[in-house]
Scaffold this active site. Structure first.
Site, PDB file in Angstrom:
ATOM      1  N   THR A   1      -3.591  -6.257   0.872  1.00 33.47           N
ATOM      2  CA  THR A   1      -2.645  -5.166   1.104  1.00 33.47           C
ATOM      3  C   THR A   1      -2.817  -4.616   2.510  1.00 33.47           C
ATOM      4  O   THR A   1      -3.861  -4.827   3.148  1.00 33.47           O
ATOM      5  CB  THR A   1      -2.843  -4.040   0.070  1.00 33.47           C
ATOM      6  OG1 THR A   1      -1.749  -3.114   0.164  1.00 33.47           O
ATOM      7  CG2 THR A   1      -4.135  -3.272   0.313  1.00 33.47           C
ATOM      8  N   CYS A   2      -1.812  -3.913   2.997  1.00 27.01           N
ATOM      9  CA  CYS A   2      -1.897  -3.287   4.322  1.00 27.01           C
ATOM     10  C   CYS A   2      -2.903  -2.143   4.289  1.00 27.01           C
ATOM     11  O   CYS A   2      -3.041  -1.451   3.281  1.00 27.01           O
ATOM     12  CB  CYS A   2      -0.531  -2.738   4.750  1.00 27.01           C
ATOM     13  SG  CYS A   2       0.726  -4.009   5.010  1.00 27.01           S
ATOM     14  N   SER A   3      -3.586  -1.933   5.410  1.00 25.83           N
ATOM     15  CA  SER A   3      -4.453  -0.766   5.547  1.00 25.83           C
ATOM     16  C   SER A   3      -4.409  -0.307   6.989  1.00 25.83           C
ATOM     17  O   SER A   3      -3.902  -1.010   7.865  1.00 25.83           O
ATOM     18  CB  SER A   3      -5.884  -1.072   5.098  1.00 25.83           C
ATOM     19  OG  SER A   3      -6.443  -2.122   5.862  1.00 25.83           O
TER      20      SER A   3
ATOM     21  N   HIS B   1       0.889  -1.178   0.000  1.00 27.24           N
ATOM     22  CA  HIS B   1       0.000   0.000   0.000  1.00 27.24           C
ATOM     23  C   HIS B   1       0.922   1.222   0.000  1.00 27.24           C
ATOM     24  O   HIS B   1       1.404   1.641   1.037  1.00 27.24           O
ATOM     25  CB  HIS B   1      -0.874  -0.049   1.254  1.00 27.24           C
ATOM     26  CG  HIS B   1      -1.728   1.164   1.450  1.00 27.24           C
ATOM     27  ND1 HIS B   1      -2.920   1.128   2.134  1.00 27.24           N
ATOM     28  CD2 HIS B   1      -1.591   2.461   1.084  1.00 27.24           C
ATOM     29  CE1 HIS B   1      -3.456   2.324   2.174  1.00 27.24           C
ATOM     30  NE2 HIS B   1      -2.655   3.155   1.547  1.00 27.24           N
TER      31      HIS B   1
END
Length: 767
Positions: free
Chosen positions: A482-484, A381
């Site tokens: 994905t990272c958040s 991300h």
């Protein structure tokens, strides 16, 4: 201390008296504060939160926010009070999460409302939000302001002003001149008179003719910055420190420019060149299918990718993923040596060079590569919007249906053919134990149809969007992860299923809707877990008629698995799954060994609060942090030093009983203790009205009843009645008035700092 003034627009339309803001700025200046900004806003929750996000920026150096004319009689009924009360909560409220999304992680303290009694019998309300004090002031005249503002600042312990030097100011914020700290009005303003009264010790401007200064010699660059022979030791040290500071600043600026500008530009250019090289001139791919009669059909279609060219660059390229009209348009790589401790393309590009952007790569748990039942793809991300950052477009805390309707499918091309995948779920999940039970979505292959369909059911129950796309046991999944940052170390996951042979790749998005009951990790629900929806299994939900998206054969073979870390993770008693998952940030899903693990004793315990302030009747929950976190026996003995003030129940629920202070103690089985001071305040009345403000009579000994109404109705104190002249009329403690003699007097009703009155006039009919 630097202050900022929030100006609520259209105050006069609500009947409030608008204080002269320039006059308030003068008062603050003469009390030793600097006024950095004046911010105009509507009385709207979102606008208040947006303005506070600017004030909380550490670069702004704002210590105090004042909101004058915030209320007239009832502060608690205003939007401003309710918003500030929610923002200063100990728990994560919706308003606090909205603010966190704007400012990032909080670093300062939070403290709910503190009422300040002013000398004019009015009240101000003070909140602490991420270390910044916000004070809501009542409607006051400038005369009252002049009296109470210095008094209020003294109570809060305001320090000397520190000028703010920020140059960039949002459009709704007006920067106050750093010399005068007050904006000068273009037209005549009565505040000029007040400024003269308040600023009595301001020096008169000096006569320039009497204050001539000698011109200083201009120093050269060498004389300013280079240590020279003849400089004193202190001067040489000053120049060296200054030179080092300049050097550090230049290096930091260069690195920042590289990170923010150069690296994104180079990464973007790299993939633009790659797309130009390998796209649009691909080979012909062959797809072999059968019709309803079992006849073999050979269908040829042109691939979007030149695979020979692409594999010539890197033989580990296995696919290309695209979401149309987004920046997601990248090659997909798979390194067969990946494991739990090492993912080769996490920090390498397609050319195998180091890159913070990494590559889009296949998770090692999809052990059959692009032929896995669930092909899991990871991507970073990135702040510049590259890699998998655009997945956030599907929603943060709720679904973005407009974005979904424009992007309901994912293109995933491989050397075997180009395929379209239809999105069936967009969900958020945690990786940290303290945020709740971990849902293991990183499963590439399944032991049975029943296990696979239960996985599909569980990801759809978590989805922010009910897409309406059907699914069955014969489908293949594509998962993008994905990272958040809705919470620390969260993940945004998008799951899609492959378009079936002969099926249209188009999606009827009119059937899609936002899911108001999506399952989130425990941290989303705070202390109130009652709002968390309960999920069962695919088989149970099907029997109850709660699944309308399944179009398979039914009668699924095999066992269902819940994909969590619970000891009994299978619904039916079976041998453990063959897949092994071991990950430091995403824990394993394999069943624990049959033997009992060794017992772990606690080394210390700690409350989430040191001090908890409540009003009578309020409740809150004390949570315990354990060291180590995997302590075996987490039983607690709870003690309240004074149950008449506050009680404590199992689970840490504190209930405020009466005004006062007490201490709550928790003691572990290993005799470790932690304490929290509980302060219970009175519930103060915020409004008071009386049934009549005047009464006339000609009859002595007449009696009539006055009724007083106050809010909130559960205020701690009761109304007190009194008469200004008991010879004329008396009043009981219930508001019963008795006329005693001819004349006039006033009957008063008072509660806390509020007071209302009724004028009683008794005339002689013979007069």
């Amino acid at each position: 201390m630097n202050a900022e003034i929030y100006i609520l627009r259209d105050m006069d339309t609500s009947g409030r008296i608008t204080t002269s803001i320039d006059g308030l700025a003068v008062l603050l200046k003469n009390s030793g504060l600097g006024v950095a900004y004046k911010t105009e806003m509507d009385e709207n929750k979102d606008e208040i939160i947006n303005s506070l996000s600017q004030s909380l920026n550490p670069d702004e150096n704002i210590d105090l926010v004042l909101i004058p004319d915030g209320y007239d009689t009832d502060a608690r009924s205003t939007v401003v009070f309710k918003t500030l009360f929610a923002l200063s909560a100990y728990e994560d409220t919706a308003e606090k999460l909205q603010l966190k999304a704007l400012v990032g992680d909080f670093t300062g303290e939070f403290k709910r409302v503190n009422e300040i009694t002013l000398s004019n019998k009015k009240h101000a309300f003070s909140f602490v939000i991420d270390g910044v004090r916000v004070v809501l002031l009542p409607v006051m005249s400038m005369v009252e302001m002049k009296e109470v503002v210095p008094e209020m600042l003294k109570v809060m312990g305001a320090k000397s002003a520190v000028q703010n030097t920020q140059a960039n100011t949002p459009s709704n914020r007006v920067k106050v001149d750093s010399d005068d700290q007050v904006l000068q009005s273009r037209k005549a303003d009565p505040i000029e008179t007040l400024a003269k009264e308040v600023d009595t010790d301001k020096e008169e401007p000096k006569d320039k003719s009497k204050d001539k200064k000698k011109k200083k010699k201009k120093l050269t660059f060498k004389e300013r910055f280079i240590p020279m022979k003849g400089d004193s030791g202190k001067e040489k040290l000053r120049k060296i420190i200054l030179d080092l500071a300049i050097l550090v600043f230049v290096v930091a600026a260069v690195l920042l420019i590289k990170y923010v500008v150069i690296d994104p530009m180079l990464n973007s250019q790299k993939y633009d060149d790659l797309r130009d090289l390998v796209k649009n001139d691909g080979e012909i791919a062959t797809e072999i299918t059968t019709d309803a009669n079992g006849n073999t059909l050979v269908k040829k279609k042109k691939s979007r990718i030149n695979w020979d060219e692409l594999k010539g660059i890197n033989s580990e390229v296995v696919g290309w993923v695209t979401i149309d009209d987004t920046r997601i348009d990248y090659p997909v790589l798979r390194h067969k040596g990946d494991n739990d401790d090492s993912q080769y393309y996490l920090k390498r590009d397609i050319y195998k060079n180091y890159s913070d952007y990494g590559s889009i790569f296949v998770d090692y748990r999809s052990s059959k590569g692009t032929d896995s039942k669930n092909v899991i793809l990871h991507g970073h991300h990135m702040n510049d919007g590259s890699m998998f950052q655009n997945l956030m477009g599907y929603g943060l805390y709720s679904a973005d249906m407009d974005f979904y309707r424009k992007h309901p499918t994912i293109e995933f091309d491989t050397p075997n053919g180009d395929e379209t995948y239809k999105i069936i779920s967009v969900f958020k999940t945690n990786t940290l134990d303290e945020h709740g039970e971990f849902f293991n979505y990183l499963v590439g292959n399944f032991n049975s149809d029943a296990e696979f369909m239960n996985y599909v059911y569980l990801v759809r129950e978590r989805s922010l969007i009910d897409t309406g796309v059907t699914c069955n046991e014969d489908d293949q999944l594509l998962t993008l992860s994905t990272c958040s940052y809705e919470y620390s170390e969260f993940r945004t996951v998008v799951v899609a299923r492959k378009t079936r042979s002969g099926e249209s790749s188009k999606v009827d998005t009119s059937k899609a809707k936002a899911n108001s009951d999506a399952l989130w990790p425990d941290v989303y629900y705070g202390y109130d877990k009652s709002a968390k929806p309960q999920v069962s299994t695919f088989k149970i939900a099907s029997k109850k008629g709660k699944i309308d998206w399944y179009d398979g054969k039914g009668n699924l073979k095999g066992k269902e698995r819940m994909f969590t870390l619970k000891e009994h993770d299978t619904v039916e008693a079976t041998e453990p799954a063959t897949e092994k998952v071991e990950n430091r940030t995403m824990p394993a899903t394999t069943a624990p060994p049959a033997t009992d693990p060794p017992k772990v004793k606690d080394e210390s315990i700690l409350f989430n609060y040191n001090t908890l302030v409540l009003e009578v009747g309020q409740t809150d929950t004390l949570e315990i942090y354990w060291t180590p976190d995997n302590t075996t026996n987490k039983s607690i003995k709870w003690i309240s030093s004074n149950a008449n003030v506050a009680t404590i129940a199992a689970g840490g629920k504190v209930t405020a009983i009466a005004p006062g202070e007490c201490t709550i103690t928790a003691e572990s089985s290993n005799k470790h203790k932690t304490t929290c001071k509980i302060i219970v305040n009175d519930i103060l009345a915020t409004s008071l009205t009386i049934s009549s403000t005047s009464h006339t009579s000609t009859v002595l000994n007449e009696q009539f009843k006055l009724d007083a109404t106050y809010e909130p109705s559960n205020a701690s104190h009761k109304v007190e009645w009194s008469s200004s002249n008991t010879n004329i009329a008396t009043v009981s403690n219930t508001g019963l008035v008795t006329v005693r003699n001819y004349g006039s007097c006033t009957i008063y009703a008072k509660i806390d700092s509020l007071e209302v009155s009724c004028v009683v006039t008794v005339t002689d009919p013979n007069s």
